[in-house]
Write a protein that holds these residues in place. Structure first.
Motif, mmCIF file in Angstrom:
data_model
loop_
_atom_site.group_PDB
_atom_site.id
_atom_site.type_symbol
_atom_site.label_atom_id
_atom_site.label_comp_id
_atom_site.label_asym_id
_atom_site.label_seq_id
_atom_site.Cartn_x
_atom_site.Cartn_y
_atom_site.Cartn_z
ATOM 1 N N GLU A 187 13.179 -4.763 -12.173
ATOM 2 C CA GLU A 187 12.796 -5.556 -13.095
ATOM 3 C C GLU A 187 11.332 -5.911 -12.836
ATOM 4 O O GLU A 187 11.029 -6.139 -11.856
ATOM 5 C CB GLU A 187 13.664 -6.746 -13.467
ATOM 6 N N THR A 238 7.842 4.999 -0.421
ATOM 7 C CA THR A 238 6.781 5.638 -0.853
ATOM 8 C C THR A 238 6.446 5.893 -2.335
ATOM 9 O O THR A 238 7.446 6.080 -3.023
ATOM 10 C CB THR A 238 6.630 6.876 0.082
ATOM 11 N N GLY A 291 0.734 -1.121 0.037
ATOM 12 C CA GLY A 291 0.023 0.082 -0.036
ATOM 13 C C GLY A 291 0.896 1.312 0.180
ATOM 14 O O GLY A 291 1.804 1.250 -0.284
ATOM 15 N N GLU A 292 0.145 2.480 0.232
ATOM 16 C CA GLU A 292 0.914 3.591 0.447
ATOM 17 C C GLU A 292 1.245 4.037 1.889
ATOM 18 O O GLU A 292 0.131 4.394 2.424
ATOM 19 C CB GLU A 292 0.252 4.789 -0.529
ATOM 20 N N SER A 343 9.445 5.985 -5.375
ATOM 21 C CA SER A 343 8.960 5.114 -6.537
ATOM 22 C C SER A 343 8.563 6.245 -7.626
ATOM 23 O O SER A 343 7.624 7.132 -7.203
ATOM 24 C CB SER A 343 7.940 4.110 -6.334
HETATM 25 N N1 SAM Z 1 3.224 2.767 -2.677
HETATM 26 C C1 SAM Z 1 4.623 2.632 -2.140
HETATM 27 C C2 SAM Z 1 5.502 3.025 -3.467
HETATM 28 O O1 SAM Z 1 4.688 3.275 -4.296
HETATM 29 O O2 SAM Z 1 6.554 2.770 -3.185
HETATM 30 C C3 SAM Z 1 5.011 1.393 -1.547
HETATM 31 C C4 SAM Z 1 4.548 0.279 -2.088
HETATM 32 S S1 SAM Z 1 4.629 -0.395 -3.685
HETATM 33 C C5 SAM Z 1 3.852 -1.764 -4.064
HETATM 34 C C6 SAM Z 1 6.541 -0.646 -3.595
HETATM 35 C C7 SAM Z 1 7.106 -0.844 -4.858
HETATM 36 O O3 SAM Z 1 6.783 -2.081 -5.594
HETATM 37 C C8 SAM Z 1 7.046 0.404 -5.856
HETATM 38 O O4 SAM Z 1 8.429 0.888 -6.320
HETATM 39 C C9 SAM Z 1 6.363 -0.269 -7.002
HETATM 40 O O5 SAM Z 1 6.667 0.289 -8.288
HETATM 41 C C10 SAM Z 1 6.712 -1.744 -6.927
HETATM 42 N N2 SAM Z 1 6.131 -2.678 -7.612
HETATM 43 C C11 SAM Z 1 4.873 -2.910 -7.833
HETATM 44 N N3 SAM Z 1 4.427 -4.000 -8.677
HETATM 45 C C12 SAM Z 1 5.646 -4.424 -9.073
HETATM 46 C C13 SAM Z 1 6.013 -5.391 -9.872
HETATM 47 N N4 SAM Z 1 5.199 -6.265 -10.617
HETATM 48 N N5 SAM Z 1 7.288 -5.614 -10.402
HETATM 49 C C14 SAM Z 1 8.240 -4.866 -9.776
HETATM 50 N N6 SAM Z 1 7.948 -3.747 -8.867
HETATM 51 C C15 SAM Z 1 6.597 -3.684 -8.618
#
Ligand code: SAM
Length: 334
Positions: free
Chosen positions: A192, A100, A72-73, A123
């Motif tokens: 990746e 975040t 989540g966030e 991110s």
């Molecule tokens: N909301 C926060 C953020 O955006 O960083 C924390 C949670 S988010 C799930 C954490 C990270 O996981 C983010 O950098 C997101 O881009 C990455 N992420 C989500 N799905 C992904 C995937 N299928 N492959 C690689 N990274 C992924």
């Protein structure tokens, strides 16, 4: 130090503190699935701050030295600085970090730093306004995230930027992102695209590997490899020649790193997982809410870690990636 069946020590912990997010990134929480009717966890199902602190304390007593908060966030969790303060008081915990999307970072950076946060990973998958809005599907442009990054730096937080690279989504942003963050002296890490969860339509053809990204970068920059800081460091690191600025790669698909994985994960409802690609977790909320002692909680953690034998990314095949039931990233915590 406790170790698993392959001798991997338990050293770091990722805690998802909320399953909700204010973005709907198409590769992570697509609107078609995570729409208005999606049933997120009600508040009482989330671990409370006191429960998170107690669980974290037990992990720290077993050797954990780094904690990363995610979701989540995580910035959507009300009063987050209070939780950070509680964690910062844990004796022997050396590092508290946060991942975040940066949307609320500008407003919170100072409070987070004052509470005891050390580092933040933001991110950001594109600098181009249209491309970024299409990816987050929430109408947010990159300018706001860049302002959040500046605020975090001004507050004294160490900042890194993470960019998920997916074929057809943001290939064109690989070099502009490198140029911009090289100029800023901020470490950028390319991630990746992984086969987490069931809803992101993953297949191998959409992965852009570290090798491909590096080839592209080398057309524009002179890069030299950097030795890992410690065994188990997740990112493969490079430095722009003649500078101290680094760029890194998280290669969970093309060069998996299960053999050095030292990480446990707590989902927002208190389930503990030993792998991002797990099918099931262990319910620690139940232990916390039924009056179990700290000794009993530590014994449960030790039993789980001692019997751990997952190495999903080492064993990944096209078939397992498609057919294995996996938990969503927004729930288990990215
Ligand atoms: N909301 C926060 C953020 O955006 O960083 C924390 C949670 S988010 C799930 C954490 C990270 O996981 C983010 O950098 C997101 O881009 C990455 N992420 C989500 N799905 C992904 C995937 N299928 N492959 C690689 N990274 C992924």
């Amino acid at each position: 130090m406790i170790t698993d069946k392959f001798g991997r020590p338990l050293q770091d912990l990722r805690i998802s503190i909320i399953d909700r997010c204010n973005f709907r990134c198409t590769y992570c929480m697509p609107k078609e699935i995570f729409g208005k009717d999606f049933a997120f966890m009600p508040k009482e199902q989330l671990l409370s701050f006191e429960e998170i602190e107690r669980l974290a304390k037990n992990f720290v007593e077993l050797g954990i030295r780094k904690i990363r908060l995610t979701g989540g966030e995580p910035l959507l969790r009300r009063d987050l600085p209070v939780l950070i303060e509680q964690l910062a008081r844990l004796h022997d915990l050396e590092d508290i970090a946060l991942t975040t999307n940066g949307f609320l970072l500008g407003a919170l950076a100072n409070k987070l730093k004052d509470a005891g946060l050390h580092r933040v990973n933001v991110s950001l998958d594109a600098l181009d306004d249209r491309a970024f809005k299409e990816i987050n599907d929430s109408g947010v442009g990159p300018a706001r995230i860049l302002r959040g990054i500046t605020k975090a730096q001004e507050a004294g937080l160490e900042v890194k930027v993470n960019m998920v690279v997916k074929k057809g989504m943001n290939d064109s942003q690989i070099v502009p992102m490198a140029s911009y963050f090289k100029e800023q002296g901020i470490t950028l890490r390319y991630i990746e695209f992984m086969d987490v969860g069931q809803t992101n339509g993953w297949d191998f053809s959409k992965v852009i590997t570290k090798k491909e990204i590096l080839e592209e970068l080398c057309k524009h920059f002179s890069l030299e490899p950097v030795e890992p800081n410690y065994i188990g460091e997740v990112a493969k690191r490079y430095r722009y020649a003649g500078t101290s600025t680094e760029v890194g790669f998280i290669t969970s698909v093309s060069e998996s790193f299960c053999s050095t994985c030292t990480r446990a994960r707590v989902a927002a409802d208190g389930k503990v997982y030993t792998c991002l690609f797990s099918e099931g977790g262990f319910d620690f909320r139940e232990l916390l809410r039924t009056g179990k002692s700290d000794e009993e909680i530590k014994t449960a953690i030790m039993n789980i870690w001692n019997s751990r034998e997952d190495r999903y990314s080492d064993e990944r095949t096209e078939e397992s990636a498609k057919n294995k039931k996996k938990i969503e990233m927004s729930y288990i915590g990215g």
